[in-house]
Design a protein around this motif. Structure first.
Motif, PDB file in Angstrom:
ATOM      1  N   ASN A 159      53.297  -3.890   0.377  1.00 34.02           N
ATOM      2  CA  ASN A 159      52.290  -3.261   1.050  1.00 34.02           C
ATOM      3  C   ASN A 159      51.919  -1.909   0.267  1.00 34.02           C
ATOM      4  OD1 ASN A 159      52.368  -5.480   3.626  1.00 34.02           O
ATOM      5  ND2 ASN A 159      54.756  -5.046   3.203  1.00 34.02           N
ATOM      6  N   LEU A 160      52.156  -1.800  -0.525  1.00 32.09           N
ATOM      7  CA  LEU A 160      51.842  -0.366  -0.665  1.00 32.09           C
ATOM      8  C   LEU A 160      52.040   0.113  -2.669  1.00 32.09           C
ATOM      9  CD1 LEU A 160      54.183   1.959   1.550  1.00 32.09           C
ATOM     10  CD2 LEU A 160      51.905   1.424   2.342  1.00 32.09           C
ATOM     11  N   HIS A 161      50.556  -0.411  -2.463  1.00 30.02           N
ATOM     12  CA  HIS A 161      49.334  -0.529  -2.181  1.00 30.02           C
ATOM     13  C   HIS A 161      48.878  -1.622  -2.501  1.00 30.02           C
ATOM     14  CE1 HIS A 161      49.713   3.584  -1.180  1.00 30.02           C
ATOM     15  NE2 HIS A 161      49.159   4.130  -2.293  1.00 30.02           N
ATOM     16  N   THR A 162      50.141  -2.888  -2.582  1.00 30.72           N
ATOM     17  CA  THR A 162      49.201  -4.345  -2.947  1.00 30.72           C
ATOM     18  C   THR A 162      48.326  -4.551  -2.090  1.00 30.72           C
ATOM     19  OG1 THR A 162      51.009  -4.291  -4.374  1.00 30.72           O
ATOM     20  CG2 THR A 162      50.275  -6.351  -4.518  1.00 30.72           C
ATOM     21  N   LEU A 163      49.455  -5.095  -0.881  1.00 36.92           N
ATOM     22  CA  LEU A 163      48.163  -5.736   0.082  1.00 36.92           C
ATOM     23  C   LEU A 163      47.382  -5.153   0.058  1.00 36.92           C
ATOM     24  CD1 LEU A 163      51.074  -8.091   2.121  1.00 36.92           C
ATOM     25  CD2 LEU A 163      49.192  -8.964   0.635  1.00 36.92           C
ATOM     26  N   PRO A 164      47.340  -3.741   0.498  1.00 36.90           N
ATOM     27  CA  PRO A 164      45.959  -3.236   1.471  1.00 36.90           C
ATOM     28  C   PRO A 164      44.558  -3.404  -0.105  1.00 36.90           C
ATOM     29  CG  PRO A 164      48.051  -2.001   2.029  1.00 36.90           C
ATOM     30  CD  PRO A 164      48.038  -3.376   0.890  1.00 36.90           C
ATOM     31  N   VAL A 165      45.221  -2.730  -1.266  1.00 38.14           N
ATOM     32  CA  VAL A 165      44.225  -3.080  -2.004  1.00 38.14           C
ATOM     33  C   VAL A 165      43.231  -4.439  -2.625  1.00 38.14           C
ATOM     34  CG1 VAL A 165      43.965  -3.145  -4.840  1.00 38.14           C
ATOM     35  CG2 VAL A 165      45.014  -1.434  -3.793  1.00 38.14           C
ATOM     36  N   LEU A 166      44.577  -5.004  -2.128  1.00 40.52           N
ATOM     37  CA  LEU A 166      43.282  -6.586  -2.371  1.00 40.52           C
ATOM     38  C   LEU A 166      43.098  -7.085  -1.022  1.00 40.52           C
ATOM     39  CD1 LEU A 166      47.247  -8.664  -3.264  1.00 40.52           C
ATOM     40  CD2 LEU A 166      44.897  -9.209  -4.317  1.00 40.52           C
ATOM     41  N   MET A 167      43.042  -6.803   0.243  1.00 45.88           N
ATOM     42  CA  MET A 167      41.909  -6.875   1.266  1.00 45.88           C
ATOM     43  C   MET A 167      40.865  -5.942   1.035  1.00 45.88           C
ATOM     44  SD  MET A 167      44.684  -6.294   4.477  1.00 45.88           S
ATOM     45  CE  MET A 167      46.383  -7.797   4.997  1.00 45.88           C
ATOM     46  N   ALA A 168      40.861  -4.850   0.280  1.00 45.48           N
ATOM     47  CA  ALA A 168      40.026  -4.066  -0.178  1.00 45.48           C
ATOM     48  C   ALA A 168      38.978  -4.663  -1.105  1.00 45.48           C
ATOM     49  CB  ALA A 168      40.098  -2.716   0.026  1.00 45.48           C
ATOM     50  N   GLY A 169      39.473  -5.285  -1.965  1.00 47.34           N
ATOM     51  CA  GLY A 169      39.239  -6.293  -3.335  1.00 47.34           C
ATOM     52  C   GLY A 169      39.156  -5.744  -3.897  1.00 47.34           C
TER      53      GLY A 169
ATOM     54  N   ASP B  97      42.273 -16.106   7.064  1.00 50.58           N
ATOM     55  CA  ASP B  97      42.696 -15.860   5.667  1.00 50.58           C
ATOM     56  C   ASP B  97      42.356 -15.172   4.705  1.00 50.58           C
ATOM     57  OD1 ASP B  97      43.533 -17.681   2.969  1.00 50.58           O
ATOM     58  OD2 ASP B  97      43.529 -19.477   3.462  1.00 50.58           O
ATOM     59  N   ILE B  98      43.614 -14.471   4.014  1.00 51.62           N
ATOM     60  CA  ILE B  98      42.623 -13.432   3.349  1.00 51.62           C
ATOM     61  C   ILE B  98      42.294 -13.461   2.047  1.00 51.62           C
ATOM     62  CG2 ILE B  98      43.553 -11.186   1.727  1.00 51.62           C
ATOM     63  CD1 ILE B  98      45.890 -11.155   4.592  1.00 51.62           C
ATOM     64  N   THR B  99      42.992 -15.037   1.149  1.00 54.32           N
ATOM     65  CA  THR B  99      42.796 -15.189  -0.125  1.00 54.32           C
ATOM     66  C   THR B  99      41.043 -16.463  -0.192  1.00 54.32           C
ATOM     67  OG1 THR B  99      44.190 -17.176  -0.243  1.00 54.32           O
ATOM     68  CG2 THR B  99      44.702 -14.853  -1.041  1.00 54.32           C
ATOM     69  N   ALA B 100      41.499 -16.735   1.151  1.00 56.69           N
ATOM     70  CA  ALA B 100      39.293 -17.609   0.704  1.00 56.69           C
ATOM     71  C   ALA B 100      38.312 -16.313   1.906  1.00 56.69           C
ATOM     72  CB  ALA B 100      39.888 -18.892   2.338  1.00 56.69           C
ATOM     73  N   ARG B 101      38.686 -15.438   2.767  1.00 54.20           N
ATOM     74  CA  ARG B 101      37.907 -14.683   2.642  1.00 54.20           C
ATOM     75  C   ARG B 101      37.430 -14.184   1.606  1.00 54.20           C
ATOM     76  NH1 ARG B 101      34.850 -16.947   4.800  1.00 54.20           N
ATOM     77  NH2 ARG B 101      33.646 -14.752   4.811  1.00 54.20           N
TER      78      ARG B 101
ATOM     79  N   HIS C 135      45.581 -27.327  -0.502  1.00 51.77           N
ATOM     80  CA  HIS C 135      45.980 -27.648   0.543  1.00 51.77           C
ATOM     81  C   HIS C 135      44.729 -27.237   1.512  1.00 51.77           C
ATOM     82  CE1 HIS C 135      48.468 -27.528   4.518  1.00 51.77           C
ATOM     83  NE2 HIS C 135      49.417 -28.707   3.605  1.00 51.77           N
ATOM     84  N   PRO C 136      44.328 -27.873   3.055  1.00 51.55           N
ATOM     85  CA  PRO C 136      43.509 -27.822   3.792  1.00 51.55           C
ATOM     86  C   PRO C 136      43.430 -25.847   4.675  1.00 51.55           C
ATOM     87  CG  PRO C 136      44.408 -29.405   4.166  1.00 51.55           C
ATOM     88  CD  PRO C 136      44.678 -28.774   3.347  1.00 51.55           C
ATOM     89  N   GLY C 137      44.759 -25.575   4.266  1.00 52.30           N
ATOM     90  CA  GLY C 137      45.673 -24.569   5.424  1.00 52.30           C
ATOM     91  C   GLY C 137      45.185 -24.075   6.791  1.00 52.30           C
ATOM     92  N   ARG C 138      45.200 -23.233   6.907  1.00 57.91           N
ATOM     93  CA  ARG C 138      45.198 -23.105   8.306  1.00 57.91           C
ATOM     94  C   ARG C 138      43.559 -22.595   8.758  1.00 57.91           C
ATOM     95  NH1 ARG C 138      50.201 -20.610  11.225  1.00 57.91           N
ATOM     96  NH2 ARG C 138      49.466 -18.585   9.389  1.00 57.91           N
ATOM     97  N   THR C 139      43.378 -22.816  10.017  1.00 57.09           N
ATOM     98  CA  THR C 139      42.328 -21.802  10.200  1.00 57.09           C
ATOM     99  C   THR C 139      42.199 -20.537   9.972  1.00 57.09           C
ATOM    100  OG1 THR C 139      41.962 -22.757  12.328  1.00 57.09           O
ATOM    101  CG2 THR C 139      40.948 -24.045  10.779  1.00 57.09           C
ATOM    102  N   ALA C 140      43.704 -20.034  10.692  1.00 51.19           N
ATOM    103  CA  ALA C 140      43.586 -19.079  10.778  1.00 51.19           C
ATOM    104  C   ALA C 140      44.848 -18.172  11.120  1.00 51.19           C
ATOM    105  CB  ALA C 140      43.295 -18.629  12.731  1.00 51.19           C
ATOM    106  N   TRP C 141      45.985 -17.455  11.196  1.00 48.22           N
ATOM    107  CA  TRP C 141      46.441 -17.258  11.104  1.00 48.22           C
ATOM    108  C   TRP C 141      46.943 -15.934  12.725  1.00 48.22           C
ATOM    109  CZ3 TRP C 141      47.036 -15.022   5.656  1.00 48.22           C
ATOM    110  CH2 TRP C 141      45.834 -15.721   4.440  1.00 48.22           C
ATOM    111  N   PRO C 142      47.600 -16.725  12.793  1.00 44.62           N
ATOM    112  CA  PRO C 142      48.429 -16.113  14.328  1.00 44.62           C
ATOM    113  C   PRO C 142      48.723 -14.237  14.195  1.00 44.62           C
ATOM    114  CG  PRO C 142      48.963 -18.514  14.407  1.00 44.62           C
ATOM    115  CD  PRO C 142      48.974 -17.815  12.833  1.00 44.62           C
ATOM    116  N   GLY C 143      48.159 -13.287  14.530  1.00 41.81           N
ATOM    117  CA  GLY C 143      48.531 -12.481  14.405  1.00 41.81           C
ATOM    118  C   GLY C 143      49.771 -12.062  14.962  1.00 41.81           C
TER     119      GLY C 143
END
Length: 501
Positions: A210-220, A7-11, A144-152
């Motif tokens: 995806n360019l570059h919003t999600l990658p930048v979010l993933m990178a903090g 879970d990207i936002t949780a991590r 919401h508790p959400g899912r423990t993992a997101w299937p790739g």
């Protein structure tokens, strides 16, 4: 490793809870990673309370805003599929897309409320207003508790193609594709922990997400959020040193270069400049390079996640016109229609292989089958060639190539020459029927303000730089071209010479 995504936002909330994730430029509001996760978890409850479950589609029609990303991550927590809709489409076309994706509900912003109501007249659908109902419901909802993992391999969202040649198709975007794109683009641009970018490209387009919003979010990192492109605001962010990396389409680069503040902006304060979505004219790259900004051309597709090629800074000017090399987690080849790889220097279809490719089109098994070769390579529909150093040059869409007097003509090559003319701001070349030569070129031109040039002068300009069969036989002026969200010219909508005054 890519069968399960966390879970990207949780991590990110666990790693850097207080670090800013979004800055809403218009209001000055800053949302931390902990705040983004909290909003998304509550938003998941809002959707679940309205009957949204795993595999259900949630349509969204809005300009760039934080609620889009709340919905994107809320859907991930539920296993639902977000379906962004193109707000540039008329209500009739939107109605067709709603039938195609059959959403459980439609999230809509104030700017597009009337269009949404018209689009849902024939097929009633629950509308959730993003200005009033959504934030109110989210604030009172529990997490919401959400899912423990997101299937790739599971769909996360659908992106409907822009339709440069026909009816839009829903391209399935999986969680694995998002992770692969993060790897491909982050290593290509040297993305760093905490880098900042700006989000203004339309969110119904893959580049907006995806360019570059999600990658930048993933990178903090930090995303400055604009409702749409504004050249003055973007130049101000650059000059203030608030942006580290940015991707624009050529139309945006052109608007930046024409803005009165362009000359006063210190472009070197932004570390990495990238371009995608459409071919970047050589003259525009040279304009930015003269100011110390090295723009790296890239090439990818909605179907490739999207990052596939990106030029490296060290060779961007030496190999101007190239889109670079295939990035880390994607393979590319130039091949015949039958899938036979071609030698260096030969022009053929660009094809892709790797873990970041779409599994196909939403409910279009026939179209999905046509997308791949027998040995599993994705067919781009674009022509290109590799040089001896492994750099790729894109010649344009296969359907755009025309044959004049038995010789292949690639419009992108002719357009590059025309764009170098001092009077020409932008060109678009198409092949049209000709009794003598089979096909000849028709050049549609947007001239620079206050400039004029004769057809004979344009032909002479081309004659000095191109073989005779490549010189357009017709020249037509326009104030603008029909375009996709990525700035690509919709050439099938350009008028034929006899229909143009």
């Amino acid at each position: 490793m890519m069968d399960i995504i966390t879970d990207i936002t949780a991590r990110r909330a666990a790693l850097t809870p207080d670090r800013p994730a979004f800055h809403i430029v218009e209001t000055g509001e800053v949302i931390s990673f902990a705040g983004l996760d909290e909003r998304s978890a509550r938003a998941a409850t809002v959707l679940a309370d309205r009957g949204v479950g795993e595999g259900d589609r949630v349509a969204i029609l809005c300009r760039n805003r934080i609620e889009f990303f709340e919905a994107l991550f809320a859907c991930a927590k539920l296993g639902a599929i977000l379906t962004p809709l193109n707000w540039r489409m008329p209500a009739r076309e939107l109605a067709d897309l709603l039938v195609d994706c059959a959403p459980t509900c439609l999230l809509v912003g104030h700017d597009d409320r009337q269009k949404a109501e018209t689009a849902t007249q024939t097929a009633p659908l629950a509308l959730i207003d993003l200005e009033s109902e959504w934030p109110t419901a989210r604030k009172v909802a529990s997490r919401h508790p959400g899912r423990t993992a997101w299937p790739g391999d599971q769909p996360w969202y659908l992106i409907y193609t822009s339709g440069t040649t026909g009816r839009p198709k829903g391209v399935i975007q999986t969680y694995r594709m998002a992770l692969v794109n993060y790897v491909n683009i982050s290593q290509a641009i040297g993305l760093r922990d905490g880098d900042a970018t700006v989000n203004f490209l339309p969110l119904f387009h893959t580049a907006g997400i995806n360019l570059h919003t999600l990658p930048v979010l993933m990178a903090g990192g930090l995303n400055h959020l604009l409702p749409g492109f504004d050249a003055g605001t973007v130049l101000s962010l650059i000059n203030d040193g608030q942006l580290d990396v940015m991707l624009c389409v050529p139309a945006v680069y052109r608007e930046l270069s024409l803005h009165p503040e362009f000359g006063a902006t210190d472009l070197t304060r932004l570390r990495h400049w990238a371009c995608g979505g459409a071919p970047m004219p050589d003259v525009l790259i040279e304009t930015f390079a003269a100011r110390g900004a090295i723009v790296c051309n890239g090439f990818g597709m909605t179907e490739t996640g999207p990052t596939a090629f990106l030029m490296d800074r060290d060779h961007a000017l030496e190999k101007i016109g190239s889109v670079g090399k295939p990035q880390l987690l994607i393979e590319a080849r130039v091949a015949t229609p039958e899938g036979e790889a071609l030698a260096t220097g030969k022009t053929g279809e660009i094809q892709f292989f790797g873990p970041g490719l779409t599994p196909g089109y939403w409910q279009r098994d026939g179209e999905t089958a046509k997308l791949f070769t027998a040995d599993g390579w994705l067919k781009s529909g674009d022509l290109g060639r590799f040089d001896a150093d492994g750099y790729c040059y894109v010649a344009g869409r296969i359907k755009e190539m025309y044959i004049s007097g038995g010789e292949n003509v690639y419009p992108a090559e002719v357009e590059n020459v025309l764009d170098e003319h001092p009077a020409v701001l932008e060109s678009a070349v198409t092949g049209i029927a000709d009794e003598k030569w089979g096909e000849v070129g028709c050049a549609h031109l947007i001239l620079r303000d206050g400039q004029d040039v004769t057809d004979n002068a344009l032909a002479d300009w081309c004659r000095e730089r191109l073989a005779g069969y490549k010189i357009p036989r017709h020249f037509r002026r326009a104030t603008d071209f029909p375009r996709t969200a990525a700035g690509k010219v919709q050439k099938h909508l350009l008028p034929l010479p006899e229909a143009t005054t």
